[in-house]
Design a protein around this motif. Structure first.
Motif, PDB file in Angstrom:
ATOM      1  N   PRO A  79       0.821  -1.209   0.000  1.00 46.96           N
ATOM      2  CA  PRO A  79       0.000   0.000   0.000  1.00 46.96           C
ATOM      3  C   PRO A  79       0.857   1.261   0.000  1.00 46.96           C
ATOM      4  O   PRO A  79       1.926   1.302   0.609  1.00 46.96           O
ATOM      5  CB  PRO A  79      -0.807  -0.107   1.297  1.00 46.96           C
ATOM      6  N   ILE A  80       0.361   2.281  -0.706  1.00 43.71           N
ATOM      7  CA  ILE A  80       0.981   3.605  -0.716  1.00 43.71           C
ATOM      8  C   ILE A  80      -0.127   4.581  -0.352  1.00 43.71           C
ATOM      9  O   ILE A  80      -0.939   4.955  -1.196  1.00 43.71           O
ATOM     10  CB  ILE A  80       1.557   3.951  -2.099  1.00 43.71           C
ATOM     11  N   GLY A  81      -0.196   4.964   0.882  1.00 46.51           N
ATOM     12  CA  GLY A  81      -1.284   5.833   1.324  1.00 46.51           C
ATOM     13  C   GLY A  81      -2.602   5.096   1.337  1.00 46.51           C
ATOM     14  O   GLY A  81      -2.652   3.872   1.491  1.00 46.51           O
ATOM     15  N   LYS A  82      -3.691   5.841   1.126  1.00 40.57           N
ATOM     16  CA  LYS A  82      -5.030   5.264   1.226  1.00 40.57           C
ATOM     17  C   LYS A  82      -5.540   4.648  -0.071  1.00 40.57           C
ATOM     18  O   LYS A  82      -6.341   3.732  -0.038  1.00 40.57           O
ATOM     19  CB  LYS A  82      -6.016   6.322   1.705  1.00 40.57           C
ATOM     20  N   VAL A 104       2.877   0.624 -10.271  1.00 41.52           N
ATOM     21  CA  VAL A 104       2.097   1.362  -9.282  1.00 41.52           C
ATOM     22  C   VAL A 104       0.758   1.754  -9.899  1.00 41.52           C
ATOM     23  O   VAL A 104       0.704   2.180 -11.057  1.00 41.52           O
ATOM     24  CB  VAL A 104       2.855   2.618  -8.797  1.00 41.52           C
ATOM     25  N   TYR A 105      -0.288   1.590  -9.111  1.00 44.60           N
ATOM     26  CA  TYR A 105      -1.610   2.075  -9.461  1.00 44.60           C
ATOM     27  C   TYR A 105      -1.961   3.233  -8.535  1.00 44.60           C
ATOM     28  O   TYR A 105      -1.695   3.172  -7.333  1.00 44.60           O
ATOM     29  CB  TYR A 105      -2.673   0.985  -9.288  1.00 44.60           C
ATOM     30  N   GLY A 106      -2.559   4.273  -9.105  1.00 50.82           N
ATOM     31  CA  GLY A 106      -3.131   5.379  -8.356  1.00 50.82           C
ATOM     32  C   GLY A 106      -4.633   5.244  -8.441  1.00 50.82           C
ATOM     33  O   GLY A 106      -5.209   5.546  -9.482  1.00 50.82           O
ATOM     34  N   GLY A 107      -5.249   4.716  -7.388  1.00 48.12           N
ATOM     35  CA  GLY A 107      -6.669   4.383  -7.470  1.00 48.12           C
ATOM     36  C   GLY A 107      -6.831   3.245  -8.466  1.00 48.12           C
ATOM     37  O   GLY A 107      -6.190   2.206  -8.338  1.00 48.12           O
ATOM     38  N   MET A 135       8.916  -5.814  -1.756  1.00 47.96           N
ATOM     39  CA  MET A 135       8.759  -4.402  -2.100  1.00 47.96           C
ATOM     40  C   MET A 135       8.441  -3.644  -0.824  1.00 47.96           C
ATOM     41  O   MET A 135       7.812  -4.176   0.091  1.00 47.96           O
ATOM     42  CB  MET A 135       7.628  -4.203  -3.107  1.00 47.96           C
ATOM     43  N   ALA A 136       8.889  -2.385  -0.776  1.00 45.36           N
ATOM     44  CA  ALA A 136       8.625  -1.546   0.386  1.00 45.36           C
ATOM     45  C   ALA A 136       8.532  -0.092  -0.061  1.00 45.36           C
ATOM     46  O   ALA A 136       9.089   0.291  -1.088  1.00 45.36           O
ATOM     47  CB  ALA A 136       9.727  -1.708   1.427  1.00 45.36           C
ATOM     48  N   ILE A 137       7.845   0.696   0.735  1.00 42.02           N
ATOM     49  CA  ILE A 137       7.744   2.135   0.521  1.00 42.02           C
ATOM     50  C   ILE A 137       8.425   2.802   1.705  1.00 42.02           C
ATOM     51  O   ILE A 137       8.110   2.512   2.859  1.00 42.02           O
ATOM     52  CB  ILE A 137       6.256   2.574   0.460  1.00 42.02           C
ATOM     53  N   GLU A 160       9.935   6.527  -1.492  1.00 40.54           N
ATOM     54  CA  GLU A 160      10.338   5.843  -2.717  1.00 40.54           C
ATOM     55  C   GLU A 160       9.907   4.379  -2.658  1.00 40.54           C
ATOM     56  O   GLU A 160       9.664   3.836  -1.584  1.00 40.54           O
ATOM     57  CB  GLU A 160      11.856   5.919  -2.905  1.00 40.54           C
ATOM     58  N   LEU A 161       9.846   3.740  -3.835  1.00 42.89           N
ATOM     59  CA  LEU A 161       9.541   2.321  -3.930  1.00 42.89           C
ATOM     60  C   LEU A 161      10.852   1.547  -3.997  1.00 42.89           C
ATOM     61  O   LEU A 161      11.674   1.777  -4.881  1.00 42.89           O
ATOM     62  CB  LEU A 161       8.704   2.033  -5.175  1.00 42.89           C
ATOM     63  N   ILE A 162      11.041   0.633  -3.073  1.00 41.36           N
ATOM     64  CA  ILE A 162      12.235  -0.203  -3.014  1.00 41.36           C
ATOM     65  C   ILE A 162      11.834  -1.611  -3.426  1.00 41.36           C
ATOM     66  O   ILE A 162      10.858  -2.152  -2.906  1.00 41.36           O
ATOM     67  CB  ILE A 162      12.820  -0.234  -1.592  1.00 41.36           C
TER      68      ILE A 162
END
Length: 99
Positions: A12-15, A29-32, A48-50, A60-62
């Motif tokens: 997850p990246i935010g909500k 990455v998907y935004g919505g 993967m990690a943020i 950043e995406l690792i």
């Protein structure tokens, strides 16, 4: 690249946004519901990690790979900003923010 393979990592990246890794070596990455970017490699995604590595306020995406590759990308564009090849496969990440 196709997103019709087995999901091996979902971060997850935010909500509303998320990063994904597939068994065929695709990351993205998907935004919505909108795909922001994808990349495909011939190796397996291991983790993967943020995380905000450079303390600029933007995480950043690792990504860690089965061939020992570690890469860091801007999560919004997929632009690679760091890469390193380790001598062994990545098995996972443990992240912490030290003062």
């Amino acid at each position: 690249a196709t997103e019709s393979d087995v999901v091996v990592s979902l971060t997850p990246i935010g909500k509303e946004n998320f990063a994904f890794g597939l068994a065929n070596g695709t990351i993205g990455v998907y935004g919505g519901e909108k795909k922001l970017w994808t990349r495909r490699y011939k190796h397996d995604v291991r983790d993967m990690a943020i995380f905000d590595l450079d303390d600029d306020g933007e995480a950043e995406l690792i990504t860690g790979w089965s061939n020992g590759r570690l890469d860091v990308r801007k999560r919004e564009t997929g632009q690679e900003i760091f890469k390193e090849r380790l001598s062994a496969p990545i098995s996972g990440f443990c992240l912490s923010d030290y003062p």
